[in-house]
Design a protein around this motif. Sequence first.
Motif, PDB file in Angstrom:
ATOM      1  N   ALA A 162     -33.592 -77.784  67.888  1.00  0.00           N
ATOM      2  CA  ALA A 162     -33.528 -76.323  67.990  1.00  0.00           C
ATOM      3  C   ALA A 162     -34.740 -75.762  68.739  1.00  0.00           C
ATOM      4  O   ALA A 162     -35.769 -76.423  68.853  1.00  0.00           O
ATOM      5  CB  ALA A 162     -33.463 -75.727  66.583  1.00  0.00           C
TER       6      ALA A 162
ATOM      7  N   PRO B 278     -37.599 -69.505  61.802  1.00  0.00           N
ATOM      8  CA  PRO B 278     -36.999 -68.968  63.026  1.00  0.00           C
ATOM      9  C   PRO B 278     -36.485 -67.539  62.868  1.00  0.00           C
ATOM     10  O   PRO B 278     -36.270 -66.851  63.864  1.00  0.00           O
ATOM     11  CB  PRO B 278     -35.825 -69.920  63.307  1.00  0.00           C
ATOM     12  CG  PRO B 278     -36.117 -71.143  62.524  1.00  0.00           C
ATOM     13  CD  PRO B 278     -36.890 -70.688  61.316  1.00  0.00           C
ATOM     14  N   GLN B 279     -36.280 -67.092  61.632  1.00  0.00           N
ATOM     15  CA  GLN B 279     -35.723 -65.745  61.429  1.00  0.00           C
ATOM     16  C   GLN B 279     -36.794 -64.674  61.294  1.00  0.00           C
ATOM     17  O   GLN B 279     -36.487 -63.484  61.261  1.00  0.00           O
ATOM     18  CB  GLN B 279     -34.863 -65.733  60.154  1.00  0.00           C
ATOM     19  CG  GLN B 279     -33.666 -66.659  60.230  1.00  0.00           C
ATOM     20  CD  GLN B 279     -32.934 -66.698  58.895  1.00  0.00           C
ATOM     21  OE1 GLN B 279     -32.625 -65.663  58.319  1.00  0.00           O
ATOM     22  NE2 GLN B 279     -32.671 -67.879  58.393  1.00  0.00           N
TER      23      GLN B 279
ATOM     24  N   ARG C 180     -39.973 -73.960  56.886  1.00  0.00           N
ATOM     25  CA  ARG C 180     -39.263 -74.333  58.108  1.00  0.00           C
ATOM     26  C   ARG C 180     -37.862 -73.722  58.151  1.00  0.00           C
ATOM     27  O   ARG C 180     -37.344 -73.402  59.213  1.00  0.00           O
ATOM     28  CB  ARG C 180     -39.168 -75.861  58.213  1.00  0.00           C
ATOM     29  CG  ARG C 180     -38.402 -76.316  59.413  1.00  0.00           C
ATOM     30  CD  ARG C 180     -38.797 -77.664  59.928  1.00  0.00           C
ATOM     31  NE  ARG C 180     -39.153 -78.609  58.925  1.00  0.00           N
ATOM     32  CZ  ARG C 180     -39.509 -79.865  59.185  1.00  0.00           C
ATOM     33  NH1 ARG C 180     -39.532 -80.287  60.428  1.00  0.00           N
ATOM     34  NH2 ARG C 180     -39.833 -80.688  58.229  1.00  0.00           N
TER      35      ARG C 180
ATOM     36  N   GLN D  10     -38.802 -76.811  73.774  1.00  0.00           N
ATOM     37  CA  GLN D  10     -39.500 -75.930  74.725  1.00  0.00           C
ATOM     38  C   GLN D  10     -40.066 -76.700  75.926  1.00  0.00           C
ATOM     39  O   GLN D  10     -40.024 -76.202  77.053  1.00  0.00           O
ATOM     40  CB  GLN D  10     -40.615 -75.165  74.007  1.00  0.00           C
ATOM     41  CG  GLN D  10     -40.110 -74.252  72.893  1.00  0.00           C
ATOM     42  CD  GLN D  10     -39.157 -73.172  73.372  1.00  0.00           C
ATOM     43  OE1 GLN D  10     -39.166 -72.784  74.549  1.00  0.00           O
ATOM     44  NE2 GLN D  10     -38.313 -72.670  72.475  1.00  0.00           N
TER      45      GLN D  10
ATOM     46  N   ARG E  77     -27.085 -76.100  68.993  1.00  0.00           N
ATOM     47  CA  ARG E  77     -26.405 -75.723  67.748  1.00  0.00           C
ATOM     48  C   ARG E  77     -25.194 -76.601  67.465  1.00  0.00           C
ATOM     49  O   ARG E  77     -24.583 -76.484  66.407  1.00  0.00           O
ATOM     50  CB  ARG E  77     -25.891 -74.289  67.829  1.00  0.00           C
ATOM     51  CG  ARG E  77     -26.924 -73.210  67.690  1.00  0.00           C
ATOM     52  CD  ARG E  77     -26.201 -71.857  67.804  1.00  0.00           C
ATOM     53  NE  ARG E  77     -27.117 -70.753  67.994  1.00  0.00           N
ATOM     54  CZ  ARG E  77     -27.728 -70.120  66.994  1.00  0.00           C
ATOM     55  NH1 ARG E  77     -27.518 -70.484  65.746  1.00  0.00           N
ATOM     56  NH2 ARG E  77     -28.551 -69.127  67.249  1.00  0.00           N
TER      57      ARG E  77
ATOM     58  N   ALA F 122     -44.261 -66.297  60.793  1.00  0.00           N
ATOM     59  CA  ALA F 122     -44.152 -67.721  60.448  1.00  0.00           C
ATOM     60  C   ALA F 122     -45.516 -68.405  60.529  1.00  0.00           C
ATOM     61  O   ALA F 122     -45.774 -69.371  59.806  1.00  0.00           O
ATOM     62  CB  ALA F 122     -43.158 -68.414  61.376  1.00  0.00           C
TER      63      ALA F 122
ATOM     64  N   HIS G 194     -43.559 -70.273  70.698  1.00  0.00           N
ATOM     65  CA  HIS G 194     -43.533 -71.246  69.616  1.00  0.00           C
ATOM     66  C   HIS G 194     -43.523 -70.586  68.240  1.00  0.00           C
ATOM     67  O   HIS G 194     -44.383 -69.755  67.936  1.00  0.00           O
ATOM     68  CB  HIS G 194     -44.739 -72.180  69.697  1.00  0.00           C
ATOM     69  CG  HIS G 194     -44.673 -73.131  70.844  1.00  0.00           C
ATOM     70  ND1 HIS G 194     -43.519 -73.784  71.213  1.00  0.00           N
ATOM     71  CD2 HIS G 194     -45.627 -73.549  71.695  1.00  0.00           C
ATOM     72  CE1 HIS G 194     -43.762 -74.570  72.245  1.00  0.00           C
ATOM     73  NE2 HIS G 194     -45.039 -74.441  72.571  1.00  0.00           N
ATOM     74  N   VAL G 195     -42.557 -70.983  67.425  1.00  0.00           N
ATOM     75  CA  VAL G 195     -42.575 -70.635  66.016  1.00  0.00           C
ATOM     76  C   VAL G 195     -43.843 -71.258  65.414  1.00  0.00           C
ATOM     77  O   VAL G 195     -44.251 -72.348  65.826  1.00  0.00           O
ATOM     78  CB  VAL G 195     -41.309 -71.202  65.330  1.00  0.00           C
ATOM     79  CG1 VAL G 195     -41.395 -71.083  63.818  1.00  0.00           C
ATOM     80  CG2 VAL G 195     -40.068 -70.479  65.847  1.00  0.00           C
TER      81      VAL G 195
ATOM     82  N   GLN H 271     -48.370 -76.279  69.341  1.00  0.00           N
ATOM     83  CA  GLN H 271     -47.675 -75.618  68.243  1.00  0.00           C
ATOM     84  C   GLN H 271     -48.190 -76.151  66.898  1.00  0.00           C
ATOM     85  O   GLN H 271     -48.111 -77.351  66.640  1.00  0.00           O
ATOM     86  CB  GLN H 271     -46.164 -75.910  68.324  1.00  0.00           C
ATOM     87  CG  GLN H 271     -45.376 -75.269  67.178  1.00  0.00           C
ATOM     88  CD  GLN H 271     -43.923 -75.667  67.173  1.00  0.00           C
ATOM     89  OE1 GLN H 271     -43.576 -76.797  67.513  1.00  0.00           O
ATOM     90  NE2 GLN H 271     -43.051 -74.755  66.782  1.00  0.00           N
TER      91      GLN H 271
ATOM     92  N   MET I 193     -37.006 -73.877  67.882  1.00  0.00           N
ATOM     93  CA  MET I 193     -38.269 -73.803  67.147  1.00  0.00           C
ATOM     94  C   MET I 193     -39.098 -75.078  67.321  1.00  0.00           C
ATOM     95  O   MET I 193     -40.296 -75.067  67.039  1.00  0.00           O
ATOM     96  CB  MET I 193     -38.049 -73.536  65.657  1.00  0.00           C
ATOM     97  CG  MET I 193     -37.602 -74.720  64.844  1.00  0.00           C
ATOM     98  SD  MET I 193     -37.471 -74.297  63.078  1.00  0.00           S
ATOM     99  CE  MET I 193     -39.200 -74.140  62.615  1.00  0.00           C
TER     100      MET I 193
END
Length: 330
Positions: A314, A136-137, A132, A321, A305, A143, A5-6, A258, A316
């Motif tokens: 997505a 994800p990057q 946000r 999930q 995507r 994060a 999890h982000v 999360q 994140m």
Amino acid sequence: MTAPHVFAGSPLNRASQFRKDNAWLDARREDAQSRYLPFYDLRGLIAPGPQPTLAWLPPSAVKLYRMQGGTELFLGLKDGLAHFAIDVSPADASPAARALMGHATTRPGQLTGPAPKADAPFRDEGKFIDVRTIAPQLAGGEAAILAQGRALLDWHARHQFCSVCGTRSKMGDAGYMRQCTNESCKAQHFPRTDPVTIMLAHRGDMCLLGRQARFLPGVYSALAGFVEPGETIEEAVRREVREEAGVRVGKVRYHSTQPWPYPASLMIGCLAEAESEEIAPEEDELEEVRWFSRDEARAMLANWRGTEGNRLPAPMAIAHQITKAWVEGW
Ligand SMILES: [Zn+2]
């Protein structure tokens, strides 16, 4: 159970035993080794590059903002070094000012406020980017540090006054408490974390997904709702699925949680065994709710995507999930 999890997995030790130790905190604030992460209008400073990272600065770089009284939080320790967050927003763009003007960034359907003004500081060090957007990057739980800083700064902005007597409150415990300044009240207030259940109801080879009218066409997600006072997680799951779909749920399994700092949610991901199939919502919160086969759900995960066809949010998002977990037989 661990999940990718982000906003989870912070590398910082929160070291809460130091939050009331003002001598220790003051020494760390002056220590040239300590690290400060500036936030501007709830956006953290990000150093760009092939692998963007948090742009930590030394105390000397943020001294001006500290002298001006920018909200300052102790985030925790890593490698023996103290890590702080500091709000460097100008008065008219501070989270508090925006909250008062009704420009809070967290209304449903609105992810962010206006972009920072051109005069946002620290241009040589990085760029202030919405949590946000960049999350994800980022690597290695960074994060989660943004989530911690954003959620706390937003909480301070929205809780400048005592909710018992209305007098102005002041920050304490290095950012983890506010205390009323009225001597006859002195109420203490603590940061909120709001539990939200998010659940994938399933029956045989089908799972239940819904879409809100504000979603892009083709996007479906897991059903979700706040846990209410006097309610268990399992009861909240059953109530939400009944209200939003009219479907009866039996056994509820907890998957993972999360943090979601918009503004202070904790998403509690569950899988829920449905005991009925007929769709008959009790309320019209969702534009559509329907069953999808496992193969359809698998294709919707792969198509996240995409711009056409049905798809899930997505990776994140915990909705992605928990659906993935069910598709894979969890
Ligand atoms: Zn009070």
